[in-house]
Design a protein around this motif. Structure first.
Motif, short mmCIF file in Angstrom:
data_model
loop_
_atom_site.label_atom_id
_atom_site.label_comp_id
_atom_site.label_asym_id
_atom_site.label_seq_id
_atom_site.Cartn_x
_atom_site.Cartn_y
_atom_site.Cartn_z
N UNK A 81 -3.99 1.01 -7.08
CA UNK A 81 -2.62 1.22 -6.96
C UNK A 81 -2.05 0.89 -8.50
N UNK A 82 -2.35 0.13 -9.34
CA UNK A 82 -1.96 0.12 -10.74
C UNK A 82 -1.96 1.10 -11.28
N UNK A 83 -3.29 1.78 -11.27
CA UNK A 83 -3.58 3.28 -12.28
C UNK A 83 -2.68 4.13 -11.91
N UNK A 84 -2.16 4.26 -10.53
CA UNK A 84 -1.42 5.43 -9.92
C UNK A 84 0.03 5.31 -9.99
N UNK A 85 0.28 4.11 -10.07
CA UNK A 85 1.86 3.49 -9.87
C UNK A 85 2.11 3.67 -8.22
N UNK A 86 1.22 3.18 -7.35
CA UNK A 86 1.45 3.23 -6.07
C UNK A 86 1.89 1.92 -5.37
N UNK A 87 2.91 2.07 -4.95
CA UNK A 87 3.69 0.65 -4.35
C UNK A 87 3.08 0.38 -3.03
N UNK A 88 2.28 1.29 -2.50
CA UNK A 88 1.77 1.23 -1.01
C UNK A 88 0.79 2.06 -0.95
N UNK A 89 -0.66 1.49 -0.07
CA UNK A 89 -1.61 2.37 0.22
C UNK A 89 -1.72 2.47 1.69
N UNK A 90 -1.56 3.58 2.35
CA UNK A 90 -1.87 3.40 3.99
C UNK A 90 -2.90 4.35 4.07
N UNK A 91 -3.99 3.63 4.76
CA UNK A 91 -5.07 4.58 5.33
C UNK A 91 -4.77 4.87 6.67
N UNK A 92 -4.97 6.60 6.73
CA UNK A 92 -4.64 7.03 8.09
C UNK A 92 -5.79 7.87 8.63
N UNK A 93 -5.58 7.85 10.07
CA UNK A 93 -6.80 8.66 10.61
C UNK A 93 -6.51 9.97 11.23
N UNK A 94 -7.37 10.71 11.39
CA UNK A 94 -7.01 12.14 12.17
C UNK A 94 -6.12 13.10 11.38
N UNK A 95 -6.22 12.90 9.91
CA UNK A 95 -5.51 13.95 9.07
C UNK A 95 -6.41 14.90 8.85
N UNK A 96 -6.20 16.28 8.81
CA UNK A 96 -7.15 17.28 8.44
C UNK A 96 -7.36 16.93 6.86
N UNK A 97 -8.40 17.16 6.36
CA UNK A 97 -8.79 16.96 4.84
C UNK A 97 -8.23 18.04 4.06
N UNK A 98 -7.56 17.66 2.97
CA UNK A 98 -6.91 18.60 2.29
C UNK A 98 -7.43 18.50 0.70
N UNK A 99 -8.39 17.74 0.24
CA UNK A 99 -8.87 17.78 -0.90
C UNK A 99 -10.36 17.51 -0.73
N UNK A 100 -11.19 17.55 -1.97
CA UNK A 100 -12.57 17.38 -1.93
C UNK A 100 -12.62 16.36 -3.06
N UNK A 101 -13.57 15.04 -2.80
CA UNK A 101 -13.76 14.18 -3.68
C UNK A 101 -15.17 14.04 -3.72
N UNK A 102 -15.65 14.80 -4.97
CA UNK A 102 -17.12 14.98 -5.30
C UNK A 102 -17.92 15.38 -4.02
N UNK A 103 -17.34 16.14 -3.27
CA UNK A 103 -18.06 17.11 -2.25
C UNK A 103 -17.77 16.42 -0.82
N UNK A 104 -16.91 15.46 -0.60
CA UNK A 104 -16.70 14.85 0.59
C UNK A 104 -15.12 15.14 0.76
N UNK A 105 -14.93 15.80 2.03
CA UNK A 105 -13.52 15.85 2.35
C UNK A 105 -12.64 14.82 2.57
N UNK A 106 -11.47 14.83 1.99
CA UNK A 106 -10.32 13.66 2.02
C UNK A 106 -9.12 14.20 2.45
N UNK A 107 -8.52 13.33 2.98
CA UNK A 107 -6.93 13.71 2.83
C UNK A 107 -6.04 12.65 1.88
N UNK A 108 -5.12 13.35 1.09
CA UNK A 108 -4.32 12.69 0.25
C UNK A 108 -2.97 13.16 0.30
N UNK A 109 -2.15 12.27 0.45
CA UNK A 109 -0.62 12.59 0.71
C UNK A 109 0.11 11.56 -0.31
#
Length: 112
Positions: A81-109
């Motif tokens: 949160x500090x490094x990215x200036x995020x005021x809130x982090x919400x974990x969501x389920x059932x969203x289609x992956x839209x990015x790759x994090x070191x070979x692992x498909x993830x969703x980020x918005x």
């Protein structure tokens, strides 16, 4: 007297045999978790740039991560949160992956 490292992999002698430097290169679960968190921060920062956000813009962050990654980063949420200036982090389920994090498909918005 001659200084010789016990193992050849992660050690080296200093010039003039003044000493030996030995590095501990074993990856602990804590180091792996920190690395995953840093990789996620890098991905978020890249998306901030590509979205045209100002460096001071605050964001709300939605993440869809596999449970293994989610548990790894759990102790690093405040750093993320500090490094990215995020005021809130919400974990969501059932969203289609839209990015790759070191070979692992993830969703980020990002929301501004």
């Amino acid at each position: 007297m001659k200084l010789v490292p016990k193992s050849s992999g992660a050690s080296a002698k200093l010039n003039n045999s003044e000493g030996v430097i030995v590095l501990d290169i074993d990856l602990t679960p804590d180091l792996e978790a920190e690395g995953v968190s840093r990789d996620l921060i890098r991905l978020i920062q890249q998306q901030r740039r590509e979205s045209g956000l100002d460096v001071s813009d605050r964001i709300k962050l939605q993440l869809g991560l596999p449970e293994a990654i989610r548990s790894q980063i759990s102790s690093h949420i405040e750093t993320i949160k500090t490094e990215t200036l995020a005021t809130e982090v919400v974990f969501v389920e059932s969203q289609p992956p839209n990015f790759d994090l070191d070979g692992v498909p993830v969703f980020l918005e990002l929301a501004h």
